[in-house]
Scaffold this motif. Structure first.
Motif, PDB file in Angstrom:
ATOM      1  N   GLY A 112      38.693-109.082  71.056  1.00  0.00           N
ATOM      2  CA  GLY A 112      38.317-110.333  71.691  1.00  0.00           C
ATOM      3  C   GLY A 112      39.312-111.449  71.447  1.00  0.00           C
ATOM      4  N   ILE A 113      39.818-111.559  70.209  1.00  0.00           N
ATOM      5  CA  ILE A 113      40.782-112.618  69.943  1.00  0.00           C
ATOM      6  C   ILE A 113      42.096-112.321  70.650  1.00  0.00           C
ATOM      7  CG2 ILE A 113      41.767-111.741  67.772  1.00  0.00           C
ATOM      8  CD1 ILE A 113      40.833-115.396  68.577  1.00  0.00           C
ATOM      9  N   ALA A 114      42.442-111.042  70.792  1.00  0.00           N
ATOM     10  CA  ALA A 114      43.620-110.685  71.576  1.00  0.00           C
ATOM     11  C   ALA A 114      43.437-111.107  73.032  1.00  0.00           C
ATOM     12  CB  ALA A 114      43.887-109.188  71.488  1.00  0.00           C
ATOM     13  N   ALA A 115      42.231-110.911  73.560  1.00  0.00           N
ATOM     14  CA  ALA A 115      41.945-111.329  74.938  1.00  0.00           C
ATOM     15  C   ALA A 115      42.063-112.846  75.076  1.00  0.00           C
ATOM     16  CB  ALA A 115      40.560-110.854  75.356  1.00  0.00           C
ATOM     17  N   TYR A 116      41.609-113.576  74.058  1.00  0.00           N
ATOM     18  CA  TYR A 116      41.739-115.039  74.110  1.00  0.00           C
ATOM     19  C   TYR A 116      43.205-115.453  74.093  1.00  0.00           C
ATOM     20  CZ  TYR A 116      41.786-119.912  72.763  1.00  0.00           C
ATOM     21  OH  TYR A 116      42.055-121.258  72.718  1.00  0.00           O
ATOM     22  N   TYR A 117      43.993-114.853  73.184  1.00  0.00           N
ATOM     23  CA  TYR A 117      45.420-115.159  73.169  1.00  0.00           C
ATOM     24  C   TYR A 117      46.049-114.835  74.525  1.00  0.00           C
ATOM     25  CZ  TYR A 117      45.120-115.389  68.007  1.00  0.00           C
ATOM     26  OH  TYR A 117      44.810-115.716  66.703  1.00  0.00           O
ATOM     27  N   SER A 171      38.277-107.301  81.722  1.00  0.00           N
ATOM     28  CA  SER A 171      37.784-106.008  81.225  1.00  0.00           C
ATOM     29  C   SER A 171      37.736-105.969  79.706  1.00  0.00           C
ATOM     30  CB  SER A 171      38.661-104.869  81.755  1.00  0.00           C
ATOM     31  OG  SER A 171      39.971-104.924  81.206  1.00  0.00           O
ATOM     32  N   GLU A 172      38.677-106.617  79.045  1.00  0.00           N
ATOM     33  CA  GLU A 172      38.686-106.652  77.586  1.00  0.00           C
ATOM     34  C   GLU A 172      37.476-107.418  77.050  1.00  0.00           C
ATOM     35  OE1 GLU A 172      41.296-105.144  75.301  1.00  0.00           O
ATOM     36  OE2 GLU A 172      40.940-104.076  77.189  1.00  0.00           O
ATOM     37  N   LEU A 173      37.162-108.530  77.660  1.00  0.00           N
ATOM     38  CA  LEU A 173      36.011-109.316  77.216  1.00  0.00           C
ATOM     39  C   LEU A 173      34.695-108.587  77.506  1.00  0.00           C
ATOM     40  CD1 LEU A 173      37.199-112.866  78.328  1.00  0.00           C
ATOM     41  CD2 LEU A 173      36.999-112.034  75.983  1.00  0.00           C
ATOM     42  N   LEU A 174      34.606-107.987  78.673  1.00  0.00           N
ATOM     43  CA  LEU A 174      33.380-107.262  79.014  1.00  0.00           C
ATOM     44  C   LEU A 174      33.154-106.076  78.083  1.00  0.00           C
ATOM     45  CD1 LEU A 174      33.608-107.312  82.913  1.00  0.00           C
ATOM     46  CD2 LEU A 174      31.931-108.510  81.492  1.00  0.00           C
ATOM     47  N   ALA A 175      34.251-105.458  77.632  1.00  0.00           N
ATOM     48  CA  ALA A 175      34.131-104.285  76.766  1.00  0.00           C
ATOM     49  C   ALA A 175      33.527-104.627  75.413  1.00  0.00           C
ATOM     50  CB  ALA A 175      35.503-103.634  76.589  1.00  0.00           C
ATOM     51  N   ILE A 176      33.775-105.830  74.927  1.00  0.00           N
ATOM     52  CA  ILE A 176      33.283-106.185  73.591  1.00  0.00           C
ATOM     53  C   ILE A 176      31.951-106.930  73.627  1.00  0.00           C
ATOM     54  CG2 ILE A 176      35.643-106.285  72.722  1.00  0.00           C
ATOM     55  CD1 ILE A 176      35.231-109.381  72.574  1.00  0.00           C
ATOM     56  N   GLU A 177      31.522-107.369  74.789  1.00  0.00           N
ATOM     57  CA  GLU A 177      30.284-108.159  74.866  1.00  0.00           C
ATOM     58  C   GLU A 177      29.091-107.477  74.201  1.00  0.00           C
ATOM     59  OE1 GLU A 177      27.316-110.244  78.185  1.00  0.00           O
ATOM     60  OE2 GLU A 177      28.843-108.799  78.800  1.00  0.00           O
TER      61      GLU A 177
END
Length: 563
Positions: free
Chosen positions: A143-148, A183-189
């Motif tokens: 998630g933090i990678a997705a934010y970056y 997709s990265e954010l949805l995967a961790i939700e």
């Protein structure tokens, strides 16, 4: 010290990332290096390292500068002809003339991609880690990678994707990058938790980031469009994720607006996602001192803790607020604009105050400033031992006849660049608990808060064609919530221009203005000292050092158009 080689190729610069151990919970997210590590310590250490670049990204001269000084909200002149010159980079940033060799652009890029590197390192280590919390930490690192990546996408128009540690990263732009982050954010939700605090990736943070992503999707698909195509299905998603935040019951709007930016804001229920800067994490930011005068001393305990005569509010931004509340002064009409903490401003006889009760004013500071006076290395005191207050002059600038009397006008002329030019911003509290107050700010820096969920939802409703009354209700909910002092009057009508204005009033100095102005089609406008209308300046140049470093693979990293 254990070193882990970075698993993402960032312009071919190898980055060694140190891992460590700590207690990773709601109270502490920190890096402590030790020589022997358990599975639990490794899991916590690499996850902490992934978060640890947030404070660097959010320094006053990196992300804040790019997001604020490039807009109609903030301006940083060459103060007195001697300070903040920096080879003209802040003048160029404001005028949309930034070049690929700008050091602040380079530093922002480096911090973002070092953060991505640490996050990917963490993900690789956590995939095989046996600690029971490893799946949660893995989701947070992702998630933090997705934010970056959201930051790199918004600022530079690209995202690096690393799927195989042995292969070169793939560069995505446009719709591909948008879909990847989504997709990265949805995967961790489903995996991240809801109650681990604003300093970590939670469900609320994921919902807020997804809402922000969908809201800007039209911009991200076609950066240089004359007009943006805000699709109804995107706006539906914005509403959906904002609904999740608002209806979760976890968050509440803060009655005192400036409590959101106090030292002890970590527990403020409005915060959804923030840069954790508490004292036990060695918080280090200068957001509180950046705009203040060098002759403003907010802490009686520290004679070396003062301002730096940095950026000011532009006359354009101030005038929009003043016009919106006329005939009332904005300080009388809106508690978000100003909070008076020193009575001497309205009663000149109140010139003595107990040290423990001394607090500088907050918000937008105008006119003559009063405060502590330093002489001979100590602050003056009254006969009763209280701190002496009086009109401030620019002693630290060797201008004892120039009053610290902030003027509305500020520009790049000689008079407009003087030390007293421009109204200043004291939004974040000048830390009372750090070792100096100036260099170490313990307030969490806000990334996402509940008010944004309401205002994003209002915008999405307007853009998809809902009745304006539904958007107006969301805007007025935020305005009506600030009940601690002066409640701004409810708006009677709303449209996109008024909503952008309202976002400016609610989120000034919070590093949202550039992204907002682009989305609302205002970034090519004209304001104080800026008339550049080039649409290619909507994103920043890739640092030349990165272009040069990638030259071993011709065509791999291509400069953004217009630079």
């Amino acid at each position: 010290m254990k070193k882990i080689q970075s698993y993402i190729l960032l312009a071919f610069a190898g980055i060694a990332v140190t891992s460590g151990c700590t207690k990773l919970n709601e109270e502490v997210l920190d890096e402590i290096l030790i020589t022997q590590q358990t599975e639990k310590e490794v899991a916590e250490g690499v996850t902490s390292a992934a978060y640890a670049k947030l404070p660097d990204i959010w320094q006053h001269t990196t992300y804040f500068a790019l997001q604020e000084i490039s807009t109609d909200e903030a301006i940083l002149p060459y103060r007195g002809g001697t300070d903040w010159g920096d080879n003209g980079i802040y003048l160029s940033l404001h005028r949309h003339e930034t070049t690929s060799t700008d050091p602040n652009v380079r530093n922002t890029w480096n911090h973002i991609f070092q953060g991505i590197s640490r996050a990917f390192t963490a993900m690789e280590a956590l995939k095989t880690n046996k600690d029971p919390n490893a799946p949660l930490f893995l989701a947070e690192a992702r998630g933090i990678a997705a934010y970056y990546s959201m930051l790199s996408f918004d600022l530079f128009g690209l995202v690096f994707v690393k799927e195989d540690a042995e292969k070169t990263s793939k560069i995505l732009r446009g719709t591909e990058a948008l879909e990847y982050i989504k997709s990265e954010l949805l995967a961790i939700e489903p995996v991240v938790e809801s109650t681990t605090g604003p300093g970590r990736i939670t469900k609320g943070a994921v919902w807020g980031l997804l809402a922000r992503l969908y809201l800007n999707a039209a911009v991200y698909r076609d950066r240089y469009a004359a007009t943006f195509d805000f699709k109804k299905e995107d706006m539906d998603k914005v509403v959906e994720y904002c609904d999740k935040i608002i209806s979760s019951g976890q968050y509440s709007l803060s009655p005192e607006y400036f409590a959101l930016f106090d030292d002890a804001n970590h527990t403020n229920k409005e915060l959804i996602f923030a840069v954790d800067q508490r004292a036990d994490l060695n918080g280090h930011n200068r957001m509180a001192y950046f705009s203040l005068s060098g002759d403003m001393f907010p802490l009686p305990a520290y004679t070396g803790a003062n301002g730096t005569d940095g950026p000011a509010i532009t006359p354009d931004f101030y005038r929009a607020w003043a016009n919106s509340t006329a005939p009332l002064d904005p300080a009388q009409a809106d508690g978000r604009f100003f909070k008076q903490n020193l009575s001497i401003y309205t009663n000149p006889n109140d010139s003595c105050v107990e040290a423990s009760k001394f607090n500088i004013n907050r918000g937008i500071l105008r006119g003559q400033q009063y405060g502590l006076v330093r002489q001979g290395g100590v602050f003056l005191k009254c006969d009763n031992g209280f701190m002496k207050l009086r009109k401030l002059v620019h002693d630290t600038r060797s201008k004892p006849t120039l009053l610290v009397d902030f003027t509305e006008q500020v520009d790049f002329t000689v008079p407009g660049s003087n030390y007293n030019s421009g109204y200043r911003v004291s939004k974040y509290e000048f830390s009372k608990t750090s070792v100096s107050g100036r260099n170490f700010g313990e307030h969490d820096i806000v990334i996402l808060r509940l008010a944004d969920a309401y205002l994003m939802r209002a915008e999405a409703k307007l853009r998809r064609g809902d009745a304006a009354a539904t958007a107006l209700a969301d805007v007025n909910t935020v305005r009506a919530s600030r009940t601690a002092r002066i409640v701004p009057a409810p708006l009677t009508t709303i449209n996109l221009d008024l909503l952008l204005r309202e976002r400016g009033f609610e989120f000034y100095w919070e590093s949202q203005r550039r992204t907002d102005m682009i989305r609302f089609g205002k970034y090519e406008g004209t304001w104080t000292e800026k008339n550049n209308t080039d649409k290619q300046k909507r994103i920043f140049p890739i640092p030349q050092s990165q272009i040069d470093g990638s030259s071993i693979l011709p065509g791999y990293l291509v400069q953004n158009p217009g630079y």
